[in-house]
Design an enzyme around this catalytic site. Structure first.
Site, short mmCIF file in Angstrom:
data_model
loop_
_atom_site.label_atom_id
_atom_site.label_comp_id
_atom_site.label_asym_id
_atom_site.label_seq_id
_atom_site.Cartn_x
_atom_site.Cartn_y
_atom_site.Cartn_z
N SER A 47 32.25 84.40 24.54
CA SER A 47 32.55 83.43 23.48
C SER A 47 31.47 83.40 22.42
O SER A 47 30.29 83.23 22.74
CB SER A 47 32.68 82.02 24.07
OG SER A 47 33.79 81.95 24.90
N HIS A 107 37.72 84.72 20.68
CA HIS A 107 37.99 85.99 21.37
C HIS A 107 39.07 86.73 20.60
O HIS A 107 40.22 86.31 20.57
CB HIS A 107 38.45 85.74 22.80
CG HIS A 107 37.36 85.31 23.71
ND1 HIS A 107 36.61 86.20 24.44
CD2 HIS A 107 36.85 84.08 23.96
CE1 HIS A 107 35.69 85.54 25.13
NE2 HIS A 107 35.82 84.25 24.86
N HIS A 155 40.52 85.10 30.63
CA HIS A 155 39.95 84.16 31.59
C HIS A 155 41.04 83.66 32.53
O HIS A 155 42.21 83.55 32.15
CB HIS A 155 39.35 82.94 30.87
CG HIS A 155 38.36 83.29 29.81
ND1 HIS A 155 38.74 83.68 28.55
CD2 HIS A 155 37.01 83.30 29.83
CE1 HIS A 155 37.65 83.92 27.83
NE2 HIS A 155 36.59 83.70 28.58
N TYR A 175 41.41 80.66 33.45
CA TYR A 175 41.95 79.37 32.98
C TYR A 175 43.06 79.53 31.95
O TYR A 175 43.82 78.60 31.70
CB TYR A 175 40.84 78.45 32.43
CG TYR A 175 40.12 78.97 31.20
CD1 TYR A 175 40.74 78.98 29.96
CD2 TYR A 175 38.82 79.43 31.29
CE1 TYR A 175 40.08 79.45 28.84
CE2 TYR A 175 38.15 79.91 30.18
CZ TYR A 175 38.79 79.91 28.95
OH TYR A 175 38.14 80.39 27.86
N GLU A 176 43.16 80.71 31.35
CA GLU A 176 44.25 80.94 30.39
C GLU A 176 45.60 81.05 31.11
O GLU A 176 46.64 81.06 30.46
CB GLU A 176 43.99 82.21 29.58
CG GLU A 176 42.80 82.10 28.64
CD GLU A 176 42.50 83.43 27.97
OE1 GLU A 176 43.20 83.77 27.01
OE2 GLU A 176 41.56 84.11 28.40
N ALA A 210 28.92 83.23 27.39
CA ALA A 210 28.37 81.93 27.02
C ALA A 210 28.31 81.09 28.29
O ALA A 210 29.24 81.13 29.10
CB ALA A 210 29.28 81.27 25.99
N MET A 249 32.79 80.42 33.02
CA MET A 249 34.18 80.58 33.49
C MET A 249 34.65 82.03 33.39
O MET A 249 35.84 82.29 33.26
CB MET A 249 35.10 79.69 32.64
CG MET A 249 34.67 78.24 32.55
SD MET A 249 35.65 77.34 31.33
CE MET A 249 34.70 75.81 31.19
N SER A 250 33.70 82.96 33.42
CA SER A 250 34.09 84.37 33.26
C SER A 250 33.14 85.25 34.06
O SER A 250 32.54 84.79 35.03
CB SER A 250 34.03 84.76 31.77
OG SER A 250 32.68 84.74 31.32
N ASN A 280 24.60 75.65 25.71
CA ASN A 280 24.48 74.20 25.80
C ASN A 280 23.83 73.84 27.13
O ASN A 280 23.91 74.62 28.08
CB ASN A 280 25.88 73.56 25.73
CG ASN A 280 26.81 74.11 26.81
OD1 ASN A 280 27.38 75.20 26.66
ND2 ASN A 280 26.93 73.38 27.90
N HIS A 329 33.70 73.11 22.72
CA HIS A 329 33.87 74.56 22.57
C HIS A 329 33.28 75.03 21.24
O HIS A 329 32.71 76.13 21.14
CB HIS A 329 35.36 74.92 22.66
CG HIS A 329 35.62 76.41 22.59
ND1 HIS A 329 35.12 77.30 23.51
CD2 HIS A 329 36.30 77.15 21.69
CE1 HIS A 329 35.50 78.54 23.18
NE2 HIS A 329 36.21 78.48 22.08
N1 HPA Z 1 30.21 75.12 31.52
C1 HPA Z 1 31.06 76.12 31.78
N2 HPA Z 1 31.25 77.14 30.97
C2 HPA Z 1 30.54 77.17 29.83
C3 HPA Z 1 29.64 76.14 29.48
C4 HPA Z 1 29.46 75.06 30.38
O1 HPA Z 1 28.68 74.11 30.14
N3 HPA Z 1 29.11 76.47 28.27
C5 HPA Z 1 29.68 77.66 27.92
N4 HPA Z 1 30.54 78.07 28.85
#
Ligand code: HPA
Length: 280
Positions: free
Chosen positions: A33, A64, A86, A88-89, A116, A214-215, A238, A250
């Site tokens: 990301s 993406h 992903h 989650y998609e 990310a 998440m990847s 973050n 996001h």
């Molecule tokens: N959690 C999960 N996935 C992420 C985060 C997060 O804080 N930041 C970027 N991808």
């Protein structure tokens, strides 16, 4: 997709790609990301939209793009996947990891994954770059579940060194040359798409995780199954939930990914050049 179909489908995808990219590189990079801009740094670019490749899923997430880009960095050929899939998609893990099977089929030997992530370790800040030393697969599923196709890899692949210590050493050496303070850490992979709660982050810290995302993990597992050597670089976009008190969005993740793109790009460039210089 049935496991026995993966090899056939990957073969068809590879054949189509070879019509445009006759000699695929031995090293491929998957962009996370906000890191899509790395593909723009390539010279001699040839771009193939995923939509042109049979059996390739389509990314649904902002940040993406869905492009396979062939090109070179510092004169060294690379294949870049600009856009990933992903869990989650709604995709199955076989679909999430299908591009890795295609890379395997194309003869790629080294896979550099980028992602990310949220920073769990208190030493990490937004913008920190973490070289993964290991992972926790907390998705609740494994991409290799189901009948094993021995053409793709063995039934019970070893996972004691998913992230090549050889490539990590190269990454740290190249980071040193760039004056970049590269961290090392463990990535916890959750299914998402909701970000974690502060209690979940405390749990993950107790479990030994330094970053969360998440990847990456399904792709890394499949790459190891397929015999590819893996390096993974996580950008902390973050502080993880509850670590600094702020909310996570996001947009912030994509923005921080974009800000880190030049540094991650320079690091990947250094690593790729070392590989070409005979470190295969
Ligand atoms: N959690 C999960 N996935 C992420 C985060 C997060 O804080 N930041 C970027 N991808």
């Amino acid at each position: 997709m049935m496991p026995e179909e993966i090899e056939d489908h990957a073969g068809e995808s590879a054949r189509e790609i070879l019509k445009t990219i006759a000699e695929p590189a031995r090293v491929a990079v998957v962009l996370g990301s906000g890191l899509g801009g790395l593909a723009d740094r390539l010279a001699d670019r040839v771009v193939l939209p995923y939509a042109m490749i049979p059996h390739f899923p389509r990314p649904t997430v902002e940040g993406h793009k869905g492009l396979l880009v062939s090109g070179s960095v510092g004169g060294v050929p690379v294949l870049v996947l600009q856009g990933r899939f992903h869990y989650y998609e709604g995709y199955g893990l076989d679909e999430v990891t299908f591009p890795v099977r295609v890379l395997q089929r194309l003869g790629v030997r080294t896979l550099i994954l980028t992602a990310a992530t949220g920073g769990i370790a208190l030493s990490l800040r937004a913008g920190s770059i973490v070289c993964l030393e290991d992972h926790l697969n907390l998705i609740g599923a494994n991409p290799l579940r189901g009948p094993n196709d021995r053409r793709l890899g063995e039934r019970f692949p070893d996972m004691s060194e998913v992230y090549s210590s050889r490539l990590r050493t190269i990454a740290f050496e190249e980071a040193g040359k760039l004056g970049l303070d590269l961290a090392s850490g463990v990535y916890a992979c959750l299914p998402g798409p909701s970000y974690e709660t502060p209690a979940e982050i405390r749990m993950l810290r107790t479990l030994g995780a330094d970053v969360v995302g998440m990847s990456t993990v399904p792709e890394a597992i499949v790459a190891r199954h397929g015999g590819l050597e893996v390096l993974a670089l996580a950008v902390v976009t973050n502080a993880a939930a509850g670590v600094s008190g702020g909310l996570i969005s996001h947009a912030e993740v994509v923005e921080a990914g974009q800000a880190a793109t030049p540094l991650v790009g320079a690091l990947i460039e250094g690593v790729v050049q070392r590989l070409e210089a005979g470190a295969w």
